[in-house]
Motif scaffolding. Structure first.
Motif, mmCIF file in Angstrom:
data_model
loop_
_atom_site.group_PDB
_atom_site.id
_atom_site.type_symbol
_atom_site.label_atom_id
_atom_site.label_comp_id
_atom_site.label_asym_id
_atom_site.label_seq_id
_atom_site.Cartn_x
_atom_site.Cartn_y
_atom_site.Cartn_z
ATOM 1 N N PRO A 138 0.813 -1.218 0.000
ATOM 2 C CA PRO A 138 0.000 0.000 0.000
ATOM 3 C C PRO A 138 0.846 1.268 0.000
ATOM 4 N N LEU A 139 0.284 2.296 -0.625
ATOM 5 C CA LEU A 139 0.855 3.644 -0.628
ATOM 6 C C LEU A 139 -0.206 4.622 -0.138
ATOM 7 N N ILE A 140 0.173 5.472 0.791
ATOM 8 C CA ILE A 140 -0.661 6.605 1.200
ATOM 9 C C ILE A 140 -0.207 7.832 0.423
ATOM 10 N N VAL A 141 -1.128 8.454 -0.297
ATOM 11 C CA VAL A 141 -0.875 9.735 -0.972
ATOM 12 C C VAL A 141 -1.804 10.769 -0.361
ATOM 13 N N ALA A 142 -1.250 11.888 0.055
ATOM 14 C CA ALA A 142 -2.080 12.951 0.634
ATOM 15 C C ALA A 142 -1.530 14.298 0.202
ATOM 16 N N GLY A 143 -2.445 15.222 -0.092
ATOM 17 C CA GLY A 143 -2.026 16.560 -0.482
ATOM 18 C C GLY A 143 -3.186 17.334 -1.070
ATOM 19 N N ASN A 144 -2.904 18.537 -1.487
ATOM 20 C CA ASN A 144 -3.940 19.372 -2.090
ATOM 21 C C ASN A 144 -4.281 18.870 -3.487
ATOM 22 N N HIS A 145 -5.569 18.950 -3.818
ATOM 23 C CA HIS A 145 -6.019 18.728 -5.184
ATOM 24 C C HIS A 145 -7.072 19.793 -5.481
ATOM 25 N N TYR A 146 -7.375 19.980 -6.724
ATOM 26 C CA TYR A 146 -8.121 21.090 -7.318
ATOM 27 C C TYR A 146 -7.151 22.207 -7.707
ATOM 28 N N ALA A 147 -7.422 22.817 -8.833
ATOM 29 C CA ALA A 147 -6.752 24.079 -9.160
ATOM 30 C C ALA A 147 -7.308 25.118 -8.195
ATOM 31 N N TYR A 148 -6.442 25.781 -7.451
ATOM 32 C CA TYR A 148 -6.897 26.664 -6.373
ATOM 33 C C TYR A 148 -7.920 27.689 -6.856
ATOM 34 N N ALA A 149 -7.621 28.329 -7.989
ATOM 35 C CA ALA A 149 -8.498 29.397 -8.477
ATOM 36 C C ALA A 149 -9.861 28.872 -8.915
ATOM 37 N N SER A 150 -9.966 27.559 -9.124
ATOM 38 C CA SER A 150 -11.242 26.985 -9.557
ATOM 39 C C SER A 150 -12.219 26.790 -8.402
ATOM 40 N N GLN A 151 -11.751 26.995 -7.190
ATOM 41 C CA GLN A 151 -12.583 26.759 -6.010
ATOM 42 C C GLN A 151 -12.583 28.011 -5.116
ATOM 43 N N PRO A 152 -13.234 29.093 -5.557
ATOM 44 C CA PRO A 152 -13.186 30.347 -4.792
ATOM 45 C C PRO A 152 -13.767 30.223 -3.382
ATOM 46 N N LEU A 153 -14.803 29.413 -3.212
ATOM 47 C CA LEU A 153 -15.372 29.263 -1.875
ATOM 48 C C LEU A 153 -14.387 28.581 -0.930
ATOM 49 N N LEU A 154 -13.707 27.547 -1.415
ATOM 50 C CA LEU A 154 -12.706 26.881 -0.583
ATOM 51 C C LEU A 154 -11.557 27.826 -0.244
ATOM 52 N N LEU A 155 -11.162 28.667 -1.208
ATOM 53 C CA LEU A 155 -10.117 29.656 -0.938
ATOM 54 C C LEU A 155 -10.544 30.625 0.149
ATOM 55 N N GLN A 156 -11.790 31.082 0.065
ATOM 56 C CA GLN A 156 -12.287 32.014 1.081
ATOM 57 C C GLN A 156 -12.356 31.329 2.440
ATOM 58 N N ALA A 157 -12.795 30.085 2.466
ATOM 59 C CA ALA A 157 -12.849 29.348 3.731
ATOM 60 C C ALA A 157 -11.447 29.142 4.284
#
Length: 238
Positions: free
Chosen positions: A154-173
């Protein structure tokens, strides 16, 4: 041009390493929970395997994944790899404070620097992919990890996904998260500007899965999510 892993490591200088433990726990709500669950997912996948050898890629900073795994599985051993000397030094200090240096081989450099015949029972790649610019660099590190895993490991992969600018609500949060921790309006603005620079996360969960498939891993199971962040477990298939 796409950055190399070495260029990506350059941004993790002494200043950033010194503040990493605090900053990462603010930027990622649930930082410790993610690492704890990663340990649980690996233990659940490996079952009663004793003396497992775990490759920890991008171990610099807090060494939290090693600390969490070591607490759950007292006979596991670890190989920690990171290309940033300041970040690896910070991790080494944490390992020493938790009496884990005796169970951990620490390597300054990249996965490719490890012996090709190295064979690990499991691996983690936490907080790394979104710092590598371009899919080629992401594929390279995943394939390098895959080549050093036992069949079915098994491999654990963790990190950010989504293009940041494509998710303005998440950026604001995300900005509100910093404000929640006492940051001023000016500091929040500066941090929002910084997150949009110098990182290239996969643009969707499907993109993460595609990268894993291309590197020789099977279907990924997501077990943690926090704003832009996701964490998955996938097993080597070839």
């Amino acid at each position: 041009m796409p950055s190399t892993p070495t260029q990506s490591a350059d941004k993790f200088d002494t200043s950033r390493a010194n503040e990493y433990a605090r900053q990462s726990r603010i930027a990622l709500a649930g930082y410790d929970a993610c690492h704890d669950l990663a340990a649980c997912m690996l233990a659940a996948t490996l079952g009663p395997l004793r003396g497992a050898k775990v490759l920890v890629v991008g171990a610099g900073g807090t060494a939290q994944e090693i600390i969490a795994m070591a607490a759950l599985e007292p006979d596991w051993r670890f190989t920690a790899v990171d290309p940033s000397a300041p970040m690896l030094e910070a991790a080494t200090q944490q390992l020493q404070a938790n009496d884990l240096l005796g169970r951990t081989d620490v390597h300054l450099g990249h996965v490719e620097d490890l012996p090709a015949q190295a064979s690990f029972d499991a691996a983690t790649l936490i907080g790394v992919l979104h710092h590598l610019n371009g899919d080629d660099a992401k594929r390279q590190i995943l394939r390098s990890v895959q080549a050093r895993l036992k069949p079915g490991a098994p491999l654990i992969v963790a990190g950010n996904h989504y293009a940041y600018a494509s998710q303005p609500l998440l950026l604001q949060a995300w900005g509100q998260r910093w404000r929640q921790q006492g940051a001023s309006a000016e500091e929040v603005k500066a941090k929002l500007g910084k997150i949009l620079q110098g990182a290239d996360p996969p643009h969707s969960e499907a993109a993460v899965q595609a990268l894993l498939h291309e590197a020789g891993f099977g279907e990924a199971t997501r077990f943690f999510s926090s704003l832009f962040w996701g964490a998955w477990l996938a097993c080597k298939t070839r």
